[in-house]
Design an enzyme around this catalytic site. Structure first.
Site, PDB file in Angstrom:
ATOM      1  CB  ALA A 123      -0.867  -0.014   1.254  1.00 25.40           C
ATOM      2  N   GLY A 158       0.384  -5.110   0.605  1.00 26.50           N
ATOM      3  CA  GLY A 158      -0.740  -5.032  -0.329  1.00 26.50           C
ATOM      4  C   GLY A 158      -0.398  -5.603  -1.697  1.00 26.50           C
ATOM      5  CD  GLU A 177      -2.880  -7.643   2.134  1.00 28.98           C
ATOM      6  OE1 GLU A 177      -2.566  -6.460   1.952  1.00 28.98           O
ATOM      7  OE2 GLU A 177      -3.579  -8.027   3.091  1.00 28.98           O
ATOM      8  CD  GLU A 197       1.065  -5.987   5.138  1.00 28.18           C
ATOM      9  OE1 GLU A 197       1.874  -6.921   5.362  1.00 28.18           O
ATOM     10  OE2 GLU A 197       0.360  -5.947   4.108  1.00 28.18           O
TER      11      GLU A 197
HETATM   12  C1  3H9 Z   1       0.420  -2.462   3.326  1.00 29.72           C
HETATM   13  O1  3H9 Z   1       0.668  -2.882   2.242  1.00 29.72           O
HETATM   14  C2  3H9 Z   1      -0.930  -2.545   3.967  1.00 29.72           C
HETATM   15  C3  3H9 Z   1      -1.885  -3.481   3.286  1.00 29.72           C
HETATM   16  O2  3H9 Z   1      -1.804  -4.762   3.853  1.00 29.72           O
HETATM   17  C4  3H9 Z   1      -3.300  -3.051   3.506  1.00 29.72           C
HETATM   18  C5  3H9 Z   1      -3.863  -2.014   2.635  1.00 29.72           C
HETATM   19  C6  3H9 Z   1      -5.287  -1.796   2.842  1.00 29.72           C
HETATM   20  N1  3H9 Z   1       4.637   3.443   0.192  1.00 29.72           N
HETATM   21  O3  3H9 Z   1      13.348   1.588   0.632  1.00 29.72           O
HETATM   22  P1  3H9 Z   1      13.738   2.315  -0.572  1.00 29.72           P
HETATM   23  C7  3H9 Z   1       9.464   4.731  -1.044  1.00 29.72           C
HETATM   24  S1  3H9 Z   1       1.589  -1.661   4.235  1.00 29.72           S
HETATM   25  C8  3H9 Z   1       5.154   4.646  -0.116  1.00 29.72           C
HETATM   26  O4  3H9 Z   1      14.767   3.381  -0.439  1.00 29.72           O
HETATM   27  P2  3H9 Z   1      14.853  -0.114  -1.613  1.00 29.72           P
HETATM   28  C9  3H9 Z   1      10.549   5.041  -0.041  1.00 29.72           C
HETATM   29  O5  3H9 Z   1      10.102   5.926   0.956  1.00 29.72           O
HETATM   30  C10 3H9 Z   1       3.011  -1.641   3.192  1.00 29.72           C
HETATM   31  N2  3H9 Z   1       6.466   4.836  -0.402  1.00 29.72           N
HETATM   32  O6  3H9 Z   1      14.202   1.311  -1.735  1.00 29.72           O
HETATM   33  C11 3H9 Z   1      11.612   5.636  -0.930  1.00 29.72           C
HETATM   34  O7  3H9 Z   1      11.237   6.976  -1.195  1.00 29.72           O
HETATM   35  P3  3H9 Z   1      12.322   8.135  -1.390  1.00 29.72           P
HETATM   36  C12 3H9 Z   1       3.699  -2.937   3.125  1.00 29.72           C
HETATM   37  C13 3H9 Z   1       7.263   3.776  -0.363  1.00 29.72           C
HETATM   38  O8  3H9 Z   1      15.114  -0.575  -2.998  1.00 29.72           O
HETATM   39  C14 3H9 Z   1      11.471   4.844  -2.222  1.00 29.72           C
HETATM   40  O9  3H9 Z   1      10.155   4.282  -2.189  1.00 29.72           O
HETATM   41  N3  3H9 Z   1       4.927  -2.800   2.357  1.00 29.72           N
HETATM   42  C15 3H9 Z   1       6.798   2.501  -0.032  1.00 29.72           C
HETATM   43  O10 3H9 Z   1      15.967  -0.104  -0.632  1.00 29.72           O
HETATM   44  C16 3H9 Z   1      12.452   3.726  -2.365  1.00 29.72           C
HETATM   45  O11 3H9 Z   1      12.423   2.929  -1.189  1.00 29.72           O
HETATM   46  C17 3H9 Z   1       6.078  -2.482   2.942  1.00 29.72           C
HETATM   47  O12 3H9 Z   1       6.172  -2.333   4.138  1.00 29.72           O
HETATM   48  C18 3H9 Z   1       5.414   2.346   0.253  1.00 29.72           C
HETATM   49  N4  3H9 Z   1       4.886   1.151   0.550  1.00 29.72           N
HETATM   50  O13 3H9 Z   1      13.738  -1.047  -0.967  1.00 29.72           O
HETATM   51  C19 3H9 Z   1       7.262  -2.330   2.031  1.00 29.72           C
HETATM   52  N5  3H9 Z   1       7.836   1.618  -0.070  1.00 29.72           N
HETATM   53  O14 3H9 Z   1      13.138   7.700  -2.587  1.00 29.72           O
HETATM   54  C20 3H9 Z   1       8.024  -1.094   2.358  1.00 29.72           C
HETATM   55  C21 3H9 Z   1       8.906   2.344  -0.424  1.00 29.72           C
HETATM   56  O15 3H9 Z   1      11.519   9.334  -1.582  1.00 29.72           O
HETATM   57  N6  3H9 Z   1       9.135  -0.855   1.444  1.00 29.72           N
HETATM   58  N7  3H9 Z   1       8.578   3.639  -0.605  1.00 29.72           N
HETATM   59  O16 3H9 Z   1      13.129   8.102  -0.133  1.00 29.72           O
HETATM   60  C22 3H9 Z   1      10.285  -1.526   1.494  1.00 29.72           C
HETATM   61  O17 3H9 Z   1      10.475  -2.437   2.276  1.00 29.72           O
HETATM   62  C23 3H9 Z   1      11.387  -1.092   0.562  1.00 29.72           C
HETATM   63  O18 3H9 Z   1      11.100   0.228   0.162  1.00 29.72           O
HETATM   64  C24 3H9 Z   1      11.533  -1.968  -0.703  1.00 29.72           C
HETATM   65  C25 3H9 Z   1      12.564  -1.293  -1.649  1.00 29.72           C
HETATM   66  C26 3H9 Z   1      12.066  -3.346  -0.293  1.00 29.72           C
HETATM   67  C27 3H9 Z   1      10.248  -2.107  -1.436  1.00 29.72           C
END
Ligand code: 3H9
Length: 698
Positions: free
Chosen positions: A63, A102, A105, A125
C-alpha cells in the site's frame, strides 16, 4: 487509460502493467488504474486470460504508506481485489522484485501466481505496526498453511521464489515477469484450468482446525521477542480467525484489527521510523547529483571485536575485505572469532550451511598496514586514543591508493584532528559502527570540516549496501548517540546518590521498552574502563569507584552493579551493592529519599532530549529524525515510540522543558536547564517535527 497502469492485448491475453516508480505502491491512482484495466479486460470479448505485472524494479511493494492516516480515496483495495478474484477470466500475477504487503495481497487475489527466481514475497506490515489489511491474513494461510503464514505475517520477513514455489504460494518460476506471465496465462487458457480462488479453498487449514496447537506453538515462538508491541499479537489473532471463521467473517475481523492498528500511536511511530530511515540517507548540504566513488574492496585495520564485526558486515554483503592486524597472533584470534561466529549462526539456521566458508573466503586476513594498497575504502578500528589514530592515519597517507576513502570507527574522537594527520583530509570521515557491528544496524557517518561531498556520498551508499542504516552527523564529543547517552549516564549515577537502586532505574528504562537499563549496560561493557579513564583524568565517581575497588568490574568478573551466576548473563540484584551504596552515602553524609518511577523516567529521558535539542541547534544532526534513527538502530530505542525526538513531541515540549527546569532547580544541576531551542519550541507551542532541516554544512 491511466497514467500509471496500462492495458495491452496480445491476441487473447490482456496484459495489465503497473508503472508507478519507485516501488509501484498502491496509491489511489494505481488502485483506480488496476480496477479500470481489469474491468476493461473482463469486458473485452477477445480476452480469455489476464496477466498483472509491473514495470521498473519491482512488483507492487505494498500500500502507499504516505496515504495512511489521510481520508481514504476510492476505490478501496478490497473493492479492486474483489473484482479480480471474481473475474470470470483467469488472472495471473507475474512477480519480480519484491511483492510485499498489499502487493502480495493483490497477487493472492489472482487465480495463479508466477515469479522470477530472485523475487521475494512477504507481508511485512507488522514492521509498520500494522497487520495485512487486504485479505492477506485470510488468503495466505489458505495458500501455504497457517504455520508458514503466521511465520511470514507475525515475523514479517519475506521468502524467496524457491520457498514460495515449494509452499504453493506461486505456481511456477519464470525467466521474465511479463513474458513468463503471458506464457503461463496461455497455458491456463489452453488447458482450461479452473479459476482457482483461495477464498474457497480450506484444504490447507484442516490440520490446524483439528489441532490448533500447530498454530499456537508457532505464535508463541514468534511473539517471544515482541514485548510492548501490539501488531504481532493482533496479526496472530487475525490469522487465527482464518482457522476459526468462514472467509468473509475472517476478512471482517482482519479489517477491524487493521483499522485499529492504523489509527493507533504505535503504527504512527513505526511508519515515521520507516521514512526517517530513508530520509537519513539524504545528505543535506551536498551538491545535487554528487556521485559516490566506486568501492570494490575494503580494508579494515584491526581484527578486534569491532574490526571483526565490521569485516563480517562487508562479507555478508559479498564485498571483499582485507583485514589487517599488527601481528600473526592477533590476526589468528580475530579470524577464529569470526569463523566461530558464522558457524554458530549457521548452526542456528540463521544462514545457509555453506555460508561460513563462502563469507570467510571473502575476508583476507594479513599482517601489516602496507597491504591496504588496493582498497577503495579503509576503515580504521584500532585502539581508541588520539595518538594511535593519528599515527595510523599518517601511515594511511603513505599506503592507501589515491582517492580511497579513509574512515575512522572512533566512537567519540575529533575527526577534524585525525584528518590533520594526513595530506588528504578531503578523503577522511568517520564511520562509527555499533557493537556487535555485524548485528547492529546503525552507522554514524561523521562529516568532518574538510570531508569531500563525494567521499560522504560513498560512505552513506556503502553503508546502505551492507544493510546498515546510515545517519550523517557532525564532529563533537561522542557524536549524536554517545553524546546523548552521556547525559543519561550522568543522571543515572546521580539517582543512586539520591536513594534509587540500580535495579529500580534499570526496571523503569526496560519497562519503557529499551533492551537494557544503564547499569546492566555498564556491567556488560565493563566498569573498569570508565574507572581507569576517571583515574587518568583525576575524576571521582564515589559509587562506581567503590564497586571497582571491590573488584566488581561487571559481567566479566561475575559482579558489578548486579551479581551474575556462573555462565549466566542474567543480572541479579545484589544486597552487597545496596550495602555498598548505603555505606558510600553515609560516608558522604547524603540522605536517601524515595525516588518515584516517574521521576526516574523523566530524568533518564528528558536530559537526552535536551541534548538532542542542542545537537540540532549546533547542526551536528540535520534533522530530528536523524537523531531518532541513531537511537532506533544503534541503541534499541523501542520502534513503537518512534525515537526520542518523536517521542518528545508526543509528550509535549512544554512539559519536558518545565520538568527539566524543575529538576535543574531541585537537584541543583545547571546542566538540566532547558536548551534554548527546546525552550523556544516549547514557548511557541511547537514540536521538533516542525523544524526545517538544517545541516551544519547547509
Ligand atoms: C500495506 O501494504 C498494507 C496493506 O496490507 C493493507 C492495505 C489496505 N509506500 O526503501 P527504498 C518509497 S503496508 C510509499 O529506499 P529499496 C521510499 O520511501 C506496506 N512509499 O528502496 C523511498 O522513497 P524516497 C507494506 C514507499 O530498494 C522509495 O520508495 N509494504 C513505499 O531499498 C524507495 O524505497 C512495505 O512495508 C510504500 N509502501 O527497498 C514495504 N515503499 O526515494 C516497504 C517504499 O523518496 N518498502 N517507498 O526516499 C520496502 O520495504 C522497501 O522500500 C523496498 C525497496 C524493499 C520495497
Amino acid at each position: 487509460m491511466s497514467e500509471v497502469v496500462k492495458l495491452e492485448r496480445h491476441d487473447n491475453i490482456a496484459v495489465v502493467t503497473v508503472n508507478s516508480p519507485p516501488v509501484n505502491a498502491l496509491s489511489a491512482a494505481v488502485r483506480g488504474g488496476i480496477f479500470d484495466c481489469i474491468k476493461s479486460a473482463i469486458d473485452d470479448a477477445q480476452v480469455q486470460g489476464i496477466v498483472l505485472t509491473c514495470a521498473g524494479r519491482t512488483f507492487i511493494a505494498g500500500a502507499d504508506i504516505t496515504e495512511f492516516g489521510k481520508p481514504p480515496k476510492p476505490p478501496g483495495l478490497a473493492e479492486v481485489l474483489s473484482l479480480m478474484e471474481s473475474s470470470p477470466k483467469p488472472i495471473v500475477a507475474a512477480i519480480h522484485g519484491t511483492a510485499l504487503g498489499g502487493g502480495l495481497e493483490v497477487a493472492l487475489a489472482c487465480h495463479y501466481r508466477v515469479a522470477t527466481k530472485d523475487a521475494k514475497l512477504g507481508l511485512p506490515e507488522v514492521k509498520l505496526g500494522l497487520l495485512p489489511g487486504a485479505g492477506g491474513t485470510q488468503r495466505l494461510p489458505r495458500a501455504v498453511g497457517p504455520e508458514l503464514a503466521v511465520k511470514m505475517i507475525v515475523g514479517g520477513d519475506p521468502i524467496g521464489a524457491d520457498a514460495a514455489l515449494k509452499a504453493g504460494l506461486i505456481d511456477e518460476i519464470v525467466e521474465g515477469p511479463a513474458s513468463g506471465g503471458e506464457a503461463f496465462a496461455r497455458k491456463v487458457v489452453a488447458e482450461k484450468r479452473p479459476l482457482r480462488k483461495l477464498r474457497d479453498d480450506d484444504s490447507k487449514l484442516a490440520a490446524a482446525k483439528a489441532d490448533r496447537s500447530i498454530f499456537t506453538n508457532a505464535v508463541a515462538a514468534l511473539t517471544k521477542k515482541s514485548r510492548g508491541l501490539e501488531a504481532p499479537f493482533a496479526a496472530a489473532d487475525a490469522v487465527g480467525a482464518a482457522i476459526d471463521l468462514p472467509f468473509d467473517e475472517g476478512l471482517k475481523k482482519e479489517r477491524e484489527g487493521f483499522l485499529k492498528l492504523m489509527n493507533g500511536e504505535q503504527s504512527k511511530a513505526q511508519r515515521y521510523a520507516f521514512f526517517a530511515g530513508r530520509e537519513a540517507a539524504k545528505i543535506s548540504g551536498v551538491p545535487e547529483g554528487t556521485k559516490g566513488r566506486n568501492v570494490a574492496r575494503v580494508a579494515i585495520l584491526g581484527a578486534g571485536t569491532m574490526g571483526g564485526g565490521i569485516a563480517m558486515s562487508f562479507a555478508n554483503a559479498g564485498i571483499p575485505v582485507t583485514l589487517i592486524e599488527t601481528g600473526e597472533e592477533q590476526l589468528k584470534r580475530g579470524m577464529g572469532i569470526m569463523q566461530k561466529n558464522y558457524e554458530a549462526t549457521a548452526a542456528r539456521g540463521g544462514i545457509p550451511a555453506d555460508a561460513p566458508a563462502k563469507r570467510m573466503a571473502l575476508i583476507n586476513g594479513v599482517v601489516g598496514i602496507e597491504n591496504i594498497g588496493d582498497a577503495d575504502l579503509v576503515i580504521e578500528a584500532v585502539f581508541e586514543t588520539m595518538a594511535v589514530k593519528k599515527e595510523v592515519f599518517g601511515k594511511l597517507d603513505q599506503y592507501a591508493k589515491p582517492g580511497a576513502v579513509l574512515a575512522s570507527n572512533t566512537s567519540y574522537l575529533n575527526i577534524d584532528e585525525i584528518a590533520q594527520s594526513t595530506k588528504r583530509p578531503q578523503d577522511v570521515l568517520g564511520m562509527h559502527f555499533f557493537s556487535p557491528a555485524n548485528v547492529m544496524k546503525l552507522c554514524e557517518i561523521v562529516r568532518a570540516d574538510k570531508t569531500a561531498p563525494d567521499a560522504l556520498v560513498t560512505a552513506v551508499s556503502i553503508a546502505r549496501k551492507i544493510a546498515k542504516v546510515p545517519a550523517v552527523v557532525g564532529v563533537c564529543d561522542g557524536f549524536v548517540g554517545n553524546r546523548m547517552l552521556a547525559q543519561r549516564g550522568k543522571q543515572s549515577e546521580k539517582l543512586l546518590f539520591e536513594g534509587a537502586l540500580p535495579q529500580q532505574v534499570d526496571a523503569v528504562v526496560t519497562k519503557f521498552g529499551m533492551p537494557m537499563g544503564p547499569f546492566a549496560m555498564g556491567d556488560l561493557a565493563g566498569l573498569d574502563i570508565g574507572w581507569r579513564s576517571r583515574k587518568d583524568r583525576g575524576i571521582k565517581s564515589e559509587i562506581a569507584d567503590a564497586l571497582c575497588e571491590a573488584g566488581r568490574f561487571g559481567q566479566k568478573t561475575g559482579k558489578g552493579y548486579y551479581k551474575y551466576e556462573q555462565g549466566s548473563r542474567a543480572a541479579l540484584p545484589d544486597p552487597e551493592v545496596e550495602k555498598l551504596i548505603d555505606e558510600t552515602l553515609a560516608r558522604l553524609g547524603r540522605k536517601k529519599r524515595v525516588v518515584s518511577d516517574d521521576e526516574i523516567l523523566e530524568r533518564m529521558m528528558y536530559p537526552m532530549i535536551n541534548e538532542g535539542a542542542k545537537i540540532l541547534a549546533e547542526g551536528i544532526a540535520a534533522r530530528p529524525s536523524d537523531i531518532d534513527v541513531v537511537w532506533l538502530y544503534g541503541y534499541g530505542w523501542p520502534i513503537y515510540r518512534g525515537g526520542p525526538m518523536f517521542w518528545a513531541d508526543t509528550v509535549g515540549l512544554k512539559h519536558i522543558a518545565d520538568r527539566l527546569a524543575f529538576y535543574a532547580r531541585e537537584t541543583n544541576d545547571p546542566s538540566l536547564e532547558p536548551a534554548p531551542l527546546l525552550k523556544k519550541l516549547a514557548d511557541e507551542g511547537k514540536t521538533f517535527a516542525s523544524l526545517a532541516a538544517a545541516s551544519k554544512a547547509a
